[in-house]
Design a protein around this motif. Structure first.
Motif, PDB file in Angstrom:
ATOM      1  N   MET A   1       3.222  -4.524  16.281  1.00  0.00           N
ATOM      2  CA  MET A   1       4.113  -5.669  16.115  1.00  0.00           C
ATOM      3  C   MET A   1       5.454  -5.182  15.578  1.00  0.00           C
TER       4      MET A   1
ATOM      5  N   PHE B   1       0.820  -1.212   0.000  1.00  0.00           N
ATOM      6  CA  PHE B   1       0.000   0.000   0.000  1.00  0.00           C
ATOM      7  C   PHE B   1       0.853   1.260   0.000  1.00  0.00           C
TER       8      PHE B   1
ATOM      9  N   ASN C   1       0.729   0.624   5.818  1.00  0.00           N
ATOM     10  CA  ASN C   1      -0.209  -0.162   6.624  1.00  0.00           C
ATOM     11  C   ASN C   1       0.449  -1.321   7.367  1.00  0.00           C
ATOM     12  N   LEU C   2       1.639  -1.086   7.886  1.00  0.00           N
ATOM     13  CA  LEU C   2       2.230  -2.102   8.765  1.00  0.00           C
ATOM     14  C   LEU C   2       1.426  -2.135  10.059  1.00  0.00           C
ATOM     15  N   PHE C   3       1.447  -3.287  10.744  1.00  0.00           N
ATOM     16  CA  PHE C   3       0.733  -3.384  12.009  1.00  0.00           C
ATOM     17  C   PHE C   3       1.604  -2.734  13.089  1.00  0.00           C
ATOM     18  N   PRO C   4       1.167  -1.598  13.637  1.00  0.00           N
ATOM     19  CA  PRO C   4       2.062  -0.821  14.510  1.00  0.00           C
ATOM     20  C   PRO C   4       2.363  -1.479  15.843  1.00  0.00           C
TER      21      PRO C   4
ATOM     22  N   GLN D   1      12.051   2.185   4.987  1.00  0.00           N
ATOM     23  CA  GLN D   1      12.235   0.906   5.675  1.00  0.00           C
ATOM     24  C   GLN D   1      10.888   0.240   5.921  1.00  0.00           C
TER      25      GLN D   1
ATOM     26  N   ASP E   1      10.046  10.105   1.221  1.00  0.00           N
ATOM     27  CA  ASP E   1      11.008  11.156   0.910  1.00  0.00           C
ATOM     28  C   ASP E   1      11.742  10.750  -0.365  1.00  0.00           C
TER      29      ASP E   1
ATOM     30  N   ARG F   1       6.495  -8.557   4.078  1.00  0.00           N
ATOM     31  CA  ARG F   1       5.283  -9.130   4.671  1.00  0.00           C
ATOM     32  C   ARG F   1       4.408  -9.771   3.590  1.00  0.00           C
ATOM     33  N   ALA F   2       4.297  -9.084   2.445  1.00  0.00           N
ATOM     34  CA  ALA F   2       3.478  -9.631   1.361  1.00  0.00           C
ATOM     35  C   ALA F   2       4.135 -10.881   0.781  1.00  0.00           C
TER      36      ALA F   2
ATOM     37  N   TYR G   1       9.905  -1.661  16.044  1.00  0.00           N
ATOM     38  CA  TYR G   1       8.500  -1.393  15.731  1.00  0.00           C
ATOM     39  C   TYR G   1       8.438  -0.449  14.536  1.00  0.00           C
TER      40      TYR G   1
ATOM     41  N   SER H   1      12.125   4.315   9.231  1.00  0.00           N
ATOM     42  CA  SER H   1      11.824   5.368   8.270  1.00  0.00           C
ATOM     43  C   SER H   1      10.769   4.859   7.293  1.00  0.00           C
ATOM     44  N   GLY H   2      10.206   5.780   6.514  1.00  0.00           N
ATOM     45  CA  GLY H   2       9.177   5.385   5.552  1.00  0.00           C
ATOM     46  C   GLY H   2       9.658   4.319   4.586  1.00  0.00           C
TER      47      GLY H   2
ATOM     48  N   SER I   1       7.067   2.336  14.079  1.00  0.00           N
ATOM     49  CA  SER I   1       7.262   3.746  14.394  1.00  0.00           C
ATOM     50  C   SER I   1       8.739   4.092  14.555  1.00  0.00           C
ATOM     51  N   GLN I   2       9.573   3.068  14.683  1.00  0.00           N
ATOM     52  CA  GLN I   2      11.017   3.325  14.821  1.00  0.00           C
ATOM     53  C   GLN I   2      11.743   3.201  13.495  1.00  0.00           C
TER      54      GLN I   2
END
Lengths: 253, 313
Positions: free
Chosen positions: A105, A96, A100-103, A154, A181, A162-163, A146, A151-152, A148-149
């Motif tokens: 996990m 996506f 939409n990673l599961f935040p 990554q 970016d 995951r896919a 996680y 970058s976009g 949130s740690q």
């Protein structure tokens, strides 16, 4: 070569707004198929129809020879049950625009989740495979982080891993680099290029004309819910025939 | 975009080693603050004085504080709180899922339930449950159970039903808000991986909804602990009822109210601490670094006061 995705007169409306007005196209097995066009042209909607995140209103859409979302008996169509739809989605990976990673996990848990929950893979096996995939997208050292740690760029590479963990036969990319970016776009495109070289069938909605020209095998230019022009990316991008394609390309290239 | 999150905060370590000369200015005076502090202290002092001078037998409170009946009441209050909350949370989740379902029948029933139970006072509901024998003379569950309503509806069951069913209505709204707070992209990503609705809900949506659900639920637990005092009205021997009874027998009514208040305060304080840790658990992944536990904060404070150099968060 056989067709992995085949669309015949696909229509899709949201309320009174007709977004897709009869799409006909064919994605061959093993090819990288690029969809370009201005925003609102329906390219993302079409992509989402392929794995039945959106229901089509008319026409026929086939993935690997099978009808998407329906079963045909005689001349009657039967809607598939949710579980049957889920079953078919296992073979189609999707990436996506907003990752939409599961935040809740970590990176490796994100990759392990579907094989464990859907395929019943053992935890140890899923972890081993997940680490392999993270290595492949160049993020072996971020397995415990996680989202949130990260970058976009990554995060998007984790999303690709995951896919891939479900061993799909078809990968859908919905503007995978549009939320990144400029500096981070290259890493994600590199991963996609590797994937293309490995022979994966890919449908890519993108604004990266360089990627389309270099990696793409076919290209479709969409506008206003119809296919305006299609062909070999190098031909279409350098020598567009249609006036609308010319004006679009003159603005983005 | 920073990837390195190994960042320490706190002003103590952010002073540059040899920057420009720091500004030394006379700070603004706030005489108003001294005046208001003095007034507040005077008021507080007079209230404390009034209580100390009042005809209250303070000695009765420690005397009965750990009385067997009081301890029994405390345990019953806790039991009632836990069981009612379990009924409330389970019921709330079911109602929330019903309300969000596409089936118009289930969603209307859930709406009606919430409308009814939120719209009537819980004390009235308790009395209704207690006296429902006027409507149902017998309770008849086929071959399993059959009895008079009045002997079936014990004070405990009345209290549980009254509080639990009422709580379910509130929890339903909290759960619904939590479920709606999770980004739709999460559901889509999960579906795209081939996960079923149930698995998506259980593995992806609910864990993320918990971050929104837990704080108000903690509030509800604390509220429930206090609301249980209402059940003394339907003859359930909770903390408040026991304190009342002792007070009437020993002639120290007011003292026992103070005692009950102290116990409630102790219990709610313990619950607040528990809530903090649960919230911290569900915050993982949503913040780059977990907030420190109170104990870690104390340690960091002491350390920074003694050394004035490194502050570890």
């Amino acid at each position: 070569m056989t067709a992995m995705v085949k669309a015949e007169g696909v229509h899709k409306s949201f309320g009174h707004v007709e977004v897709l007005k009869g799409i006909d196209l064919e994605v061959k097995t093993g090819e990288v198929f690029c969809l370009i066009g201005p925003s609102g042209s329906g390219k993302s909607t079409f992509l989402r129809c392929i794995n039945h995140l959106e229901k089509i209103n008319a026409g026929r859409l086939y993935v690997d020879g099978e009808l998407v979302g329906y079963r045909q008996k005689g001349d009657k169509l039967y809607e598939l049950k949710d579980s049957e739809v889920a079953q078919k989605r296992r073979d189609i990976g999707m990436v996506f625009q907003r990752f939409n990673l599961f935040p809740h996990m970590t990176a490796v848990e994100n990759v392990m989740e579907a094989p464990i929950q859907v395929k019943g893979t053992s935890k140890a096996q899923a972890r081993e495979r997940a680490l392999e995939l993270l290595e492949r997208v160049g993020l072996a050292d971020k397995a415990g982080n996680y989202p949130s740690q990260l970058s976009g760029g990554q995060q998007q590479r984790v999303a690709i891993a995951r896919a891939l963990a479900m061993d799909p036969k078809l990968m859908l990319f919905d503007e995978p680099t549009s939320a990144l970016d400029p500096e981070l776009v290259g890493d994600v495109l590199d991963v996609m290029r590797d994937l293309a070289e490995s022979g994966m069938t890919m449908v890519v909605v993108t604004h990266e004309m360089g990627f389309a020209r270099e990696v793409g095998d076919s290209l479709v230019f969409m506008d206003g819910g119809v296919v305006v022009e299609s062909g070999n990316p190098r031909d279409v991008l350098t020598n567009p025939q249609h006036e609308r394609t010319q004006s679009f390309l003159s603005k983005v290239l | 975009m920073t990837v390195d999150v190994n960042k320490t905060d706190g002003p103590a370590d952010s002073t540059p080693p040899a920057g420009p000369e720091a500004i030394k200015a006379v700070p603004v005076r706030h005489p108003g603050r001294y005046v208001s502090a003095a007034i507040a202290l005077a008021l507080l002092g007079s209230i404390v004085y009034a209580f100390a001078q009042g005809k209250i037998n303070w000695g009765a409170i420690p005397q009965y504080f750990f009385d067997d009946r009081i301890i029994d009441g405390v345990l019953k209050t806790l039991l009632l709180t836990v069981l009612s909350m379990v009924i409330g949370i389970v019921g709330g989740i079911i109602l929330a899922v019903m309300r969000l379902s596409k089936n118009p029948v289930t969603s209307s029933i859930a709406w009606f339930y919430i409308w009814f139970f939120r719209g009537t006072p819980v004390l009235v509901q308790l009395f209704v449950w207690f006296n429902l024998g006027l409507v149902f003379e017998y309770i008849n569950l086929g071959p399993i159970y059959k009895d008079y309503w009045s002997s079936f509806m014990t004070p405990l069951l009345t209290a549980l039903l009254g509080l639990g069913l009422n709580e379910a209505a509130y929890m339903a709204e909290i759960c619904r808000a939590g479920l709606l707070s999770v980004d739709e992209g999460q559901t889509e990503a999960s579906h795209a991986l081939g996960m079923s609705h149930t698995k998506t809900l259980r593995r992806i949506v609910i864990p993320q909804a918990m971050r929104v659900i837990v704080p108000p639920t903690g509030n509800e637990v604390i509220n429930m602990l206090k609301t249980t005092s209402l059940v003394s009205a339907v003859q359930f021997a909770d903390l408040f009822k026991q304190a009342q009874d002792i007070g009437q027998n020993a002639g120290s009514t007011v003292e026992m109210y103070f005692l009950a208040a102290a116990w409630y305060l102790i219990l709610t304080s313990i619950l607040s601490v528990g809530q903090y840790y649960i919230e911290r658990y569900y915050a993982r992944g949503s913040t780059r670094q977990l907030p420190p536990t109170p104990w870690q904060k104390v340690k960091a404070h002491v350390f920074s006061l003694s050394s004035r150099k490194g502050v570890t968060a």
